[in-house]
Design a protein around this motif. Structure first.
Motif, short mmCIF file in Angstrom:
data_model
loop_
_atom_site.label_atom_id
_atom_site.label_comp_id
_atom_site.label_asym_id
_atom_site.label_seq_id
_atom_site.Cartn_x
_atom_site.Cartn_y
_atom_site.Cartn_z
N GLU B 49 0.82 -1.20 0.00
CA GLU B 49 0.00 0.00 0.00
C GLU B 49 0.86 1.26 0.00
O GLU B 49 0.40 2.32 -0.38
N LEU B 50 2.10 1.13 0.48
CA LEU B 50 2.93 2.32 0.65
C LEU B 50 3.81 2.64 -0.54
O LEU B 50 4.31 3.74 -0.65
N VAL B 51 4.03 1.67 -1.38
CA VAL B 51 4.96 1.86 -2.48
C VAL B 51 4.22 1.57 -3.78
O VAL B 51 3.52 0.57 -3.88
N PRO B 52 4.33 2.44 -4.79
CA PRO B 52 3.67 2.16 -6.06
C PRO B 52 4.14 0.84 -6.64
O PRO B 52 5.32 0.48 -6.54
N ALA B 53 3.22 0.11 -7.25
CA ALA B 53 3.55 -1.23 -7.77
C ALA B 53 4.70 -1.17 -8.77
O ALA B 53 5.48 -2.11 -8.88
N ARG B 54 4.81 -0.04 -9.50
CA ARG B 54 5.87 0.05 -10.51
C ARG B 54 7.26 0.05 -9.87
O ARG B 54 8.26 -0.21 -10.53
N ASN B 55 7.33 0.37 -8.59
CA ASN B 55 8.62 0.39 -7.90
C ASN B 55 8.96 -0.95 -7.25
O ASN B 55 9.97 -1.06 -6.57
N VAL B 56 8.09 -1.91 -7.42
CA VAL B 56 8.30 -3.21 -6.78
C VAL B 56 8.71 -4.22 -7.84
O VAL B 56 7.96 -4.49 -8.78
N GLN B 57 9.92 -4.73 -7.69
CA GLN B 57 10.36 -5.81 -8.59
C GLN B 57 9.84 -7.12 -8.05
O GLN B 57 10.04 -7.44 -6.87
N LYS B 58 9.18 -7.89 -8.92
CA LYS B 58 8.43 -9.04 -8.43
C LYS B 58 8.95 -10.39 -8.94
O LYS B 58 8.52 -11.42 -8.46
N ASP B 59 9.80 -10.39 -9.93
CA ASP B 59 10.20 -11.65 -10.56
C ASP B 59 11.67 -11.96 -10.30
O ASP B 59 12.54 -11.11 -10.56
N PHE B 60 11.92 -13.15 -9.80
CA PHE B 60 13.28 -13.54 -9.42
C PHE B 60 13.50 -15.02 -9.72
O PHE B 60 12.59 -15.72 -10.16
N ILE B 61 14.71 -15.47 -9.45
CA ILE B 61 15.02 -16.89 -9.51
C ILE B 61 14.96 -17.45 -8.10
O ILE B 61 15.57 -16.88 -7.18
N GLY B 62 14.22 -18.52 -7.92
CA GLY B 62 14.12 -19.15 -6.60
C GLY B 62 14.64 -20.57 -6.65
O GLY B 62 14.66 -21.20 -7.71
#
Lengths: 417, 195
Positions: B49-62
């Motif tokens: 809620e605090l950070v715009p979604a565009r600033n959140v990197q969501k895809d990684f290697i697990g």
């Protein structure tokens, strides 16, 4: 195979629906409020309205009697079973207008409420601040959703709140700076907004939870870690003591969007902007915190004194760790404190308040012992109506810490003495 | 709500188990242990809620590591751990701070797996998770960790035996971390060895 895929999709949907938030809106008056054309009531006029009223319309929901009590800005109505009203009030040509909302504390039931007092039905007496009004009849209505008003409401003045009762100080202390986030209040616990809000619920004092940031700044927060129960989802998570205040200020918002306040800001607000008379600092940390908190307490007590405020700020001592930390402070016996442990500890520390948990009983003999030494006795945390009534009627405590100050308010103010 | 979900899962697996008994009572394999390693793409369902979604990197290697006890029947039991980056946030705060925050998680799940049809498995796994948050660019660099106790994983796997010793395949995984209300999924390649 299709059935398997169906089950997987169903499980995913169920898991996505596990986290439920409730955002309970408080009905508000809006720009077309009947109060926009009115004038505020004077303090003497407000006092005329304080009293015990019978309920002749709406009694099926709100009971047969209510207590009306003004706080700093709001007129509150306390009912016997956990219902309460909070009204904004104004007057125009000796007609008193009320607009606000009602709420039931044990679930999410709420609605708008409006009412008026006609000139000949008490309005003139109130505006003239006649201390002995012959009659006050508050007529209006309430609704059960949105801002609609569709049920009649009427309160009839019976008697004033007992002067004998008002002459003795009794503290109604609200938990977590005035109320819990989990009770779906419109502001977050341990926030400046809650300190501003809680007097309308009947609080005369507040308990606030104090923790230290990694750079040693005392802030208000209850849980040990940042979590979605108390804060909006953000980029920080983990124990609150790991982060600096700057990080918490910019990267954490409480559930209704407020910043985490520092203890200093919270006490400045309490001193400058409220009529709260008692503040109980509940020290949540096991690590030493007193050296950071005691100077702020001292500064704020002086600030209150300079402003002519009757405000007491007590450092809570809930454990032997806290006591040991407290005893490291110079001249600790002259620091206003509240001890939750035994009466012997209270005497050794020269605490001004003894605060045992309510499950230990009314303990009238020990309370009398504290009174004989010039100390106060409060109990915590009392929420059940039956217990509240019993402790008020059979006990001799000087204050009750509760999550429901309006319930304590009802059973306290309705007493004869 | 969680109680109902757990009861639902138990009923679901009970049903599958019961229906499987009539036509699959002959063991196809002997009891053995397997050690599996997986790696692949993970995706975070951002809910900040605090950070715009565009600033959140969501895809990684697990990555995941799983140790399973596989008896001769359909159900098998095991432990799974791994390492996943949940999110990385890069955001300018108040035109003053270029804040970077990332959260990693190391879960430990108790896996209950069932073979549905040949080579195809479903599993559910409750467990705990250690979550690490690192923040830089606003005040001192801080790494914080916390334990999340209420977490859940559901996995669908296709595992193909290569001879008697090795297994390769793919897995789709859904994970929920209760402490922070974070949800992620991953699709990974799996390589396993029978011990």
């Amino acid at each position: 195979m299709r059935r398997t895929i169906f089950y997987i999709i169903g499980i995913a949907l169920l898991m996505a629906g596990c986290y439920k938030t409730t955002n309970l809106a408080v009905p508000t008056a809006g720009p077309n409020s009947i109060l926009t054309e009115t004038y505020p009531l004077s303090n003497p006029s407000r006092k005329v309205m304080d009293g015990i009223y019978s309920v002749s319309a709406g009694n099926d929901v709100f009971g047969d009697q209510v207590v009306i009590k003004w706080s700093r800005k709001k007129m509150s109505v306390f009912c016997s079973d956990g219902h309460y009203f909070v009204f904004d009030v104004g007057q125009l040509d000796s007609v008193i207008m009320l607009q606000g909302y009602w709420r039931y504390c044990y679930n999410d039931n709420t609605g708008a409420a409006t009412a008026y007092i006609a000139r000949e039905q008490g309005g003139t007496d109130i505006v003239n601040a006649n201390p002995h009004p012959g009659t006050i009849i508050i007529k209006g209505g309430y609704g059960s959703s949105g801002n609609e008003i569709n049920n009649p409401l009427q309160f009839n003045y019976l008697r004033p709140i007992s002067p004998a009762l008002l002459s003795k100080k009794f503290s109604i202390l609200a938990h977590r700076s005035g109320g819990r986030t989990s009770d779906h209040l419109p502001v977050s616990e341990n926030s400046l907004a809650m300190i501003n809000f809680t007097e309308g619920l009947g609080s005369t004092g507040i308990e606030i939870d104090v923790q230290l940031t990694s750079d040693g700044i005392p802030v208000l927060y209850h849980d040990a870690d940042l979590n979605i129960r108390l804060t909006q989802k953000g980029p920080l998570s983990g124990p609150i003591k790991d982060f600096t205040y700057t990080q918490l200020f910019y990267l954490v918002r409480l559930i209704h969007g407020e910043h985490l306040p520092t203890l200093r800001d919270a006490l400045i607000f309490t001193v400058d902007s409220t009529l709260i008379t008692d503040v109980y600092l509940d020290m949540k940390e096991k690590v030493p915190t007193m050296s950071a908190v005691v100077p702020i307490q001292k500064e704020m007590l002086q600030r209150a004194k300079d402003k002519g405020r009757d405000l007491h700020i007590y450092i809570g001592l809930p454990s032997t760790d806290a006591i040991n930390d407290f005893m490291n402070q110079p001249d600790y016996k002259n620091i206003p404190s509240l001890c939750e442990l035994t009466t012997d500890d209270v005497q050794n520390l020269n605490s001004m308040v003894w605060a045992p948990r309510f499950t230990l009983g009314t303990q009238n003999d020990l309370v009398a012992q504290m009174h004989s030494q010039g100390r106060l006795a409060w109990t915590w945390t009392l929420d059940n109506e039956d217990w509240i009534r019993e402790y008020l009627n059979d006990g001799h405590f000087d204050g009750i810490l509760t999550n429901y100050p309006f319930v304590v308010g009802y059973y306290h103010y309705i007493r004869e003495n | 709500m969680k109680r109902y979900i757990i009861i639902g899962f138990l009923c679901l697996f009970g049903t599958w188990t019961a229906s499987s008994q009539t036509n699959d009572s002959i063991p196809k394999t002997r009891s053995h242990f397997t050690l599996a390693v997986g790696a692949g793409w993970s995706h975070y369902f951002a809910n900040m809620e605090l950070v715009p979604a565009r600033n959140v990197q969501k895809d990684f290697i697990g990555t995941s590591f799983r140790f399973m006890w596989e008896p001769e029947y359909r159900l098998s039991l095991g432990l799974e751990t791994g390492f996943y980056r949940i999110f990385k946030v890069d955001s300018t705060i108040n035109s003053e701070y270029n804040m970077k925050s990332r959260m990693n998680v190391v879960p430990l799940f108790l896996v209950i797996r069932m073979r549905i049809v040949d080579n195809f498995y479903l599993s559910i796994a409750p467990g705990i998770a250690l979550q690490y948050t690192k923040i830089t660019g606003i005040g001192p660099e801080i790494t914080s960790h916390q334990l999340s106790l209420a977490n859940f994983e559901a996995t669908a796997s296709y595992l193909y035996p290569l001879g008697k010793l090795f297994i390769v395949g793919g897995e789709a995984r859904y994970m929920y971390f209760g402490k922070t209300n974070d949800i992620m999924m991953s699709i990974s390649a799996v390589f396993a060895v029978k011990l």
